[in-house]
Design a protein around this motif. Structure first.
Motif, mmCIF file in Angstrom:
data_model
loop_
_atom_site.group_PDB
_atom_site.id
_atom_site.type_symbol
_atom_site.label_atom_id
_atom_site.label_comp_id
_atom_site.label_asym_id
_atom_site.label_seq_id
_atom_site.Cartn_x
_atom_site.Cartn_y
_atom_site.Cartn_z
ATOM 1 N N PHE A 7 0.818 -1.210 0.000
ATOM 2 C CA PHE A 7 0.000 0.000 0.000
ATOM 3 C C PHE A 7 0.854 1.262 0.000
ATOM 4 C CE2 PHE A 7 -2.486 -3.211 2.337
ATOM 5 C CZ PHE A 7 -3.532 -3.346 1.455
ATOM 6 N N LEU A 163 -4.699 3.150 -0.617
ATOM 7 C CA LEU A 163 -5.733 2.189 -0.257
ATOM 8 C C LEU A 163 -6.922 2.290 -1.201
ATOM 9 C CD1 LEU A 163 -5.750 2.397 3.643
ATOM 10 C CD2 LEU A 163 -4.608 0.737 2.176
ATOM 11 N N ASP A 342 -6.530 -1.045 8.766
ATOM 12 C CA ASP A 342 -6.841 -0.487 7.452
ATOM 13 C C ASP A 342 -7.172 -1.600 6.461
ATOM 14 O OD1 ASP A 342 -6.172 2.144 8.345
ATOM 15 O OD2 ASP A 342 -4.061 1.626 8.097
#
Length: 426
Positions: A7, A163, A342
């Motif tokens: 990411f 993301l 996340d």
């Protein structure tokens, strides 16, 4: 060699393009939600007969095997536009986007595969006690990007662009995998002659777009003929949309900033998000709870429970687990400032399935059948539960996202490009 970062931040042009795509998809998600709510309300109202009568209105030339109901035209015809746009996006990501780097592509592809395999296994485990239900194993495997991004817009989160890019790419990849599953596992009868004939208009379409021909009066008839022949072959006609998209070149020969694929996507994405998908949702989501034996019976049915479990548990386990495996068996690490919460939030958002899940349910059980009704209820309930859980997780992370976003958006030299991309373009 330094460990790669999962990411990690992509390039600024890619981040800007992804932001534009996500804004368009968010509007489409709102329209999709409105169409689904309208269909549910109408199908469970005293005027439900009018809704079902409208769905069964037939149109099209019967001599060409295209005498279809409006619901079938929405599933077979309009969704071809949706998959055409998805095919364009996928090709652009892997040819000119940040994912042309195999190291960047490995993560969303692995997550998409895991996010399809685990829900299918969970569905099979739950549905194994109900004879004949296993045919619906692929229902909870797809992520609806429009709905997922609509959830993000409601959260108003400062989700990092990396993301967001991952979520978009994940959804596009598993759309492609879903259409492959449809073509391979949900084709009851294959007619080779129409399928081989379909290659002719697809090839001509490809030659014209390679030569930068944009005339709609040439391209649209070829696309329509290709769609009709694929439909006649027994393979679901939406496959034609993906095949046509793959013929469109990504890069421009004259050095223009926008290549043919981006131009086609810019033209067709509003039609896909604003018309094709909402109309399909309107005809597909209208399930009558009374016909399913009441809300209690519907929620305890094996098919419903299998779909809900696949979407809510399978997606987050598959996406998060695949990401962990990529980190475990490579030198990759999460980018600075991000945590596994996340990834968990994104995994839950992956459980917001709708468009392709409803389509596979109809193909697996037959449109309008009792089990198709249970599958639709499962898709709606599972998507709602996954969305609510994602909102809880991502809202808990919202303060961290806002702080991270503020750091990345500092633009002291006022050139329109955040300084963080100039300091660290990769």
């Amino acid at each position: 060699m330094a460990a790669s970062r999962l990411f990690s931040r992509g390039s600024w042009p890619e981040a800007r393009r992804i932001a534009e795509v996500l804004r368009a998809e968010t509007v489409g998600g709102a329209l999709l939600l409105a169409a689904a709510v309208l269909a549910l309300a109408w199908a469970n109202s005293p005027w439900s007969g009018a809704y079902h009568d409208l769905s069964q209105v037939r149109a099209g030339p019967s001599s060409w095997h295209l005498d279809l109901t409006l619901a079938q035209w929405a599933a077979d015809g309009l969704l071809a536009v949706f998959f055409f746009v998805a095919g364009l996006e996928l090709k652009r990501e892997f040819v000119a986007g940040d994912l042309r780097d195999p190291r960047r592509a490995a993560l969303p592809v692995a997550a998409a595969v895991g996010g399809m395999a685990v829900p299918a296994l969970i569905f099979a485990a739950v549905a194994s006690r109900s004879g004949g239900a296993l045919v619906g194993w692929a229902i909870p495997t797809a992520t609806d990007i429009a709905f997922a991004l609509a959830v993000l817009s409601v959260i108003s989160t400062h989700l990092p662009s990396s993301l967001r890019t991952f979520l978009l790419t994940l959804a596009v990849v598993d759309d492609l995998l879903a259409i492959a599953i449809i073509a391979v596992f949900y084709t009851s009868a294959l007619h080779l002659i129409p399928l081989l004939l379909a290659l002719v208009p697809i090839a001509l379409f490809g030659v014209l777009v390679q030569r930068r021909v944009r005339s709609w009066w040439l391209l649209l008839p070829l696309a329509a003929v290709a769609w009709g022949l694929v439909h006649a072959s027994g393979i679901h006609a939406t496959v034609a949309g993906v095949l046509l998209a793959f013929t469109v070149p990504v890069r421009s020969r004259d050095g223009a900033s926008h290549g043919p694929a981006e131009s086609f996507e810019h033209r067709w994405r509003p039609i896909s998000a604003g018309v094709a998908v909402p109309v399909f949702a309107f005809f597909a989501a209208g399930v009558s709870v009374a016909d399913a034996g009441g809300i209690g019976s519907a929620l305890t049915n094996t098919v419903t429970l299998a779909v809900v479990a696949g979407l809510v548990l399978g997606k987050v386990a598959g996406i998060t687990g695949s990401t962990w495996l990529v980190q475990r068996f490579t030198r990759a690490q999460l980018a600075d400032g991000l945590s596994w919460w996340d990834v968990t939030g994104l995994g839950l958002l992956g459980g917001v399935g709708f468009t392709v899940s409803l389509l596979i349910g109809e193909l697996a059980f037959g449109a309008g059948t009792e089990r198709d009704g249970y599958a639709k209820i499962g898709v709606l309930v599972g998507s709602l539960v996954a969305a609510l859980l994602a909102m809880v997780v991502l809202r808990l992370r919202n303060r961290h996202y806002r702080r991270l976003c503020e750091q990345e958006q500092v633009d002291s030299d006022r050139d329109g490009i955040p300084d963080v991309y100039q300091r660290d373009p990769a």
